[in-house]
Design an enzyme around this catalytic site. Structure first.
Site, PDB file in Angstrom:
ATOM      1  N   GLY A  60     109.406 -50.022-113.007  1.00  0.00           N
ATOM      2  CA  GLY A  60     110.794 -49.628-113.265  1.00  0.00           C
ATOM      3  C   GLY A  60     111.622 -50.754-113.853  1.00  0.00           C
ATOM      4  O   GLY A  60     112.338 -50.562-114.845  1.00  0.00           O
ATOM      5  N   HIS A  76     110.006 -85.184-118.811  1.00  0.00           N
ATOM      6  CA  HIS A  76     111.384 -84.743-119.003  1.00  0.00           C
ATOM      7  C   HIS A  76     111.522 -84.213-120.419  1.00  0.00           C
ATOM      8  O   HIS A  76     110.979 -84.817-121.352  1.00  0.00           O
ATOM      9  CB  HIS A  76     112.332 -85.929-118.798  1.00  0.00           C
ATOM     10  CG  HIS A  76     113.750 -85.597-119.135  1.00  0.00           C
ATOM     11  ND1 HIS A  76     114.537 -84.820-118.311  1.00  0.00           N
ATOM     12  CD2 HIS A  76     114.515 -85.903-120.220  1.00  0.00           C
ATOM     13  CE1 HIS A  76     115.737 -84.681-118.864  1.00  0.00           C
ATOM     14  NE2 HIS A  76     115.751 -85.326-120.022  1.00  0.00           N
TER      15      HIS A  76
HETATM   16  N1  NAD Z   1     103.828 -57.564-113.733  1.00  0.00           N
HETATM   17  C1  NAD Z   1     102.948 -56.986-112.918  1.00  0.00           C
HETATM   18  O1  NAD Z   1     102.106 -57.641-112.299  1.00  0.00           O
HETATM   19  C2  NAD Z   1     102.947 -55.503-112.778  1.00  0.00           C
HETATM   20  C3  NAD Z   1     103.695 -54.700-113.632  1.00  0.00           C
HETATM   21  C4  NAD Z   1     103.656 -53.326-113.460  1.00  0.00           C
HETATM   22  C5  NAD Z   1     102.882 -52.776-112.450  1.00  0.00           C
HETATM   23  N2  NAD Z   1     102.166 -53.585-111.638  1.00  0.00           N
HETATM   24  C6  NAD Z   1     101.341 -53.017-110.536  1.00  0.00           C
HETATM   25  O2  NAD Z   1     101.430 -51.610-110.559  1.00  0.00           O
HETATM   26  C7  NAD Z   1     101.887 -51.137-109.302  1.00  0.00           C
HETATM   27  C8  NAD Z   1     102.703 -49.890-109.496  1.00  0.00           C
HETATM   28  O3  NAD Z   1     104.008 -50.195-109.984  1.00  0.00           O
HETATM   29  P1  NAD Z   1     105.228 -49.252-109.688  1.00  0.00           P
HETATM   30  O4  NAD Z   1     106.470 -49.940-110.102  1.00  0.00           O
HETATM   31  O5  NAD Z   1     104.948 -47.884-110.218  1.00  0.00           O
HETATM   32  O6  NAD Z   1     105.145 -49.070-108.125  1.00  0.00           O
HETATM   33  P2  NAD Z   1     105.819 -49.903-106.941  1.00  0.00           P
HETATM   34  O7  NAD Z   1     105.215 -49.346-105.716  1.00  0.00           O
HETATM   35  O8  NAD Z   1     105.786 -51.339-107.184  1.00  0.00           O
HETATM   36  O9  NAD Z   1     107.366 -49.457-107.019  1.00  0.00           O
HETATM   37  C9  NAD Z   1     107.782 -48.127-106.968  1.00  0.00           C
HETATM   38  C10 NAD Z   1     109.122 -48.105-106.261  1.00  0.00           C
HETATM   39  O10 NAD Z   1     109.704 -46.824-106.468  1.00  0.00           O
HETATM   40  C11 NAD Z   1     110.361 -46.430-105.293  1.00  0.00           C
HETATM   41  N3  NAD Z   1     110.344 -44.975-105.254  1.00  0.00           N
HETATM   42  C12 NAD Z   1     109.286 -44.176-104.943  1.00  0.00           C
HETATM   43  N4  NAD Z   1     109.648 -42.867-105.035  1.00  0.00           N
HETATM   44  C13 NAD Z   1     110.956 -42.851-105.413  1.00  0.00           C
HETATM   45  C14 NAD Z   1     111.881 -41.816-105.681  1.00  0.00           C
HETATM   46  N5  NAD Z   1     111.547 -40.532-105.589  1.00  0.00           N
HETATM   47  N6  NAD Z   1     113.151 -42.156-106.027  1.00  0.00           N
HETATM   48  C15 NAD Z   1     113.500 -43.465-106.135  1.00  0.00           C
HETATM   49  N7  NAD Z   1     112.663 -44.486-105.895  1.00  0.00           N
HETATM   50  C16 NAD Z   1     111.407 -44.192-105.546  1.00  0.00           C
HETATM   51  C17 NAD Z   1     109.533 -47.017-104.162  1.00  0.00           C
HETATM   52  O11 NAD Z   1     110.333 -47.223-103.028  1.00  0.00           O
HETATM   53  C18 NAD Z   1     109.018 -48.323-104.765  1.00  0.00           C
HETATM   54  O12 NAD Z   1     109.805 -49.420-104.380  1.00  0.00           O
HETATM   55  C19 NAD Z   1     102.663 -52.312-108.723  1.00  0.00           C
HETATM   56  O13 NAD Z   1     102.742 -52.264-107.319  1.00  0.00           O
HETATM   57  C20 NAD Z   1     101.872 -53.493-109.202  1.00  0.00           C
HETATM   58  O14 NAD Z   1     100.825 -53.755-108.308  1.00  0.00           O
HETATM   59  C21 NAD Z   1     102.183 -54.934-111.777  1.00  0.00           C
END
Ligand code: NAD
Ligand code: FAD
Length: 479
Positions: free
Chosen positions: A197, A464
């Site tokens: 997100g 630096h």
């Molecule tokens: N830079 C990185 O390393 C990177 C980048 C993208 C994804 N990822 C991996 O992919 C995984 C998945 O990412 P993600 O962002 O989809 O999942 P996430 O689990 O990190 O975040 C999803 C969030 O959405 C919220 N949520 C769930 N349902 C909801 C709703 N109906 N309304 C509002 N909020 C809601 C949850 O509380 C949660 O905090 C991550 O946990 C990570 O491991 C890593």
């Protein structure tokens, strides 16, 4: 009757652990098959890290062009105070597609050169030693193996929202389909304020979309320390994203001209996001275990469908192992790759003596590719206090505006935070929300691997004015 091919090892899914493992096993003269139902290389190079970080680079350029006048640079096509410029989603998408296809073909060639039998299709277990593979033409192929490694990863959680059926399917996006947009959304609402997100939210805001994030948690990036998450929130709000916390998207109403409105329940009352053109569901991921027929093999999963395995990546069935996201969080490419390192030595060792490497106590670093980046390694403050209730724990926080290089480059947003054991100076965790925060975090990670006390960094000579120089100063704020 068709014969059943027999293998020493069968890898299911070409993820970040399975792909190098297949190569290593074939290289060690094990007859190895890799079954992949979609793209070689899995999520990371096809729909995850590689394409998103490629697109995010375009967002950074847009941001810098917009900020040109702050540095005394004006480009001819900047019109008036808003510094308008045009964005070609076609070009951004093409650049992304080109990089993905070059990474993917590199993976394919590597597997072929290593002598891995690549089978395109979807695998399901028949029993603990055999699989059925549904091939792209609908036919079936049976395989038998001595060892199986499940590396099937996860997929985006399905969208759920009242009224979703009333809007066009092309308006409902996930982390994969959003990368294929040929046009910039006018108003993108992102449901979920986790990694996906915030990365996409900031990217599309920088490219010029109006962006609203609706997140159910009390803070963005729920794992982070409160003050770090609050700083991320400020940074994104500064970039004009509208963000609702402790909020829930409740229903959709279609409206004329291809736009729709979204009702959002917040603690302070109901809000309506109007003229929405696209919805991105970034509400987490679900494991790809539901179609694997794991029950037939006797492999246990938890209530969410993640494969249960021990610290040696062994499942409940002795011949079957799991690696990567399918065994549950942390879900990162480098963790899946580290799983490969754990398994490559033990998979065909004679004993299951459990003397080799395991996932126990491994350091977990990660970088959220917002700008500034959020790099973290080890424990967060709350986790450290919970894990070591009797330890004297100190924390140091320092704003990035104290860092000379951040000021010189006019990128002073963010902060650093370290968590240490006061008695022996060991660094338990470190976060850097700052420009190149991921690189700075990696320096501290190396110190943690070497078990250096923090005062070694305090007294080290860093060039630096590198960002790293800030590691001389951070520790004076320990308390
Ligand atoms: N830079 C990185 O390393 C990177 C980048 C993208 C994804 N990822 C991996 O992919 C995984 C998945 O990412 P993600 O962002 O989809 O999942 P996430 O689990 O990190 O975040 C999803 C969030 O959405 C919220 N949520 C769930 N349902 C909801 C709703 N109906 N309304 C509002 N909020 C809601 C949850 O509380 C949660 O905090 C991550 O946990 C990570 O491991 C890593
Ligand atoms: C948008 C996004 C951005 C991300 N950014 C980062 C990042 O910057 N840094 C980072 O470290 N991580 C990031 N991640 C997470 C990272 O992509 C995953 O942690 C990583 O890909 C590890 O996955 P894996 O090895 O478990 O398997 P995956 O890469 O998920 O691969 C699993 C493979 O198995 C195949 N498969 C599934 N079921 C079957 C079956 N029955 N038969 C045959 N094949 C099957 C799938 O088609 C897939 O190719 C991101 C994820 C997303 C979604």
């Amino acid at each position: 009757m068709a014969t059943t091919a027999q293998y020493d090892a069968i890898i299911i899914g070409s993820g970040q652990g399975g792909t190098p493992l297949a190569k290593a096993l074939a290289g060690a003269n094990k007859k190895t098959a890799l079954i992949e139902k979609e793209h070689i290389g899995g999520c990371c190079i096809n729909e995850g890290c590689t394409p998103t970080k490629t697109m995010i680079a375009s967002g950074r350029v847009a941001h810098l062009i917009r900020r040109g006048p702050d540095y005394g640079i004006h480009v001819p096509y900047q019109i008036g105070p808003k510094n308008e410029f045009t964005v070609s989603m076609n070009k951004i998408r093409q650049r992304k597609r080109d990089i993905v296809s070059s990474f993917r073909s590199g993976s394919e060639k590597g597997l072929e050169a290593a002598g891995v039998d690549i089978l395109r299709g979807e695998a399901t277990f028949i029993d603990a030693h055999s699989l059925n593979v549904i091939l792209p033409d609908g036919s079936h192929k049976a395989l038998r193996g001595d060892k199986f490694v499940v590396n099937v990863g996860c997929r985006p959680a399905p969208p759920r929202l009242d009224g979703l059926e009333s809007i066009g399917k092309d308006r409902v996006l996930d982390s994969t389909s959003i990368q294929e947009l040929g046009e910039l959304p006018e108003h993108l609402v992102v449901i979920g304020g986790g990694y996906v997100g915030v990365e996409f939210g900031q990217l599309f805001a920088r490219l010029g979309s109006k962006v609203t994030i609706v997140h159910r948690g009390a803070q963005l990036l729920s794992r982070e320390d409160k003050e770090v998450a609050a700083e991320v929130l400020d940074i994104l709000r500064d970039e004009k994203l509208t963000i609702y916390l402790e909020a829930r998207a409740t229903s959709l109403a279609s409206a004329p001209a291809e736009t729709f409105s979204l009702s959002i329940a917040t603690k302070g009352g109901n809000e309506i996001a109007t003229n929405v053109t696209h919805l991105l569901f970034a509400t987490g991921r679900v494991p790809n275990t539901d179609r694997l027929n794991l029950g037939a093999a006797g492999v246990e999963v938890d209530v969410k469908g993640y494969i249960k395995c021990n610290e040696f990546l062994e499942t409940s069935v002795p011949s079957i192992y799991a690696l990567g996201d399918v065994k549950g969080p942390p879900a990162f490419t480098h963790i899946s790759y580290d799983d490969f390192r754990i398994l490559k030595g033990s998979l065909f060792s004679d004993s299951r003596a459990h003397s080799g490497p395991s996932v126990k106590d491994r350091l977990v670093p990660y970088v959220v590719y917002t700008d500034p980046q959020l790099g973290h390694v080890g424990l967060h403050e709350g986790e450290a206090r919970e894990r070591y209730p009797r330890m004297k724990i100190l924390t140091a926080t320092m704003p990035m505006s104290y860092v000379a290089r951040a000021l010189e480059t006019d990128e002073p947003r963010g902060m650093m935070k370290a968590v240490v054991n006061a008695d022996d100076g060991q660094i338990l965790g470190f976060t850097c929300l700052g420009t190149e925060g991921g690189e700075l975090m990696s320096i501290v990670e190396v110190a943690m691997i070497a078990k250096l006390p923090y005062w070694k960094l305090q007294d080290a000579v860093f060039a630096h004015p590198a960002f790293a120089e800030s590691l001389n100063n951070l520790w004076q704020f320990l308390k």
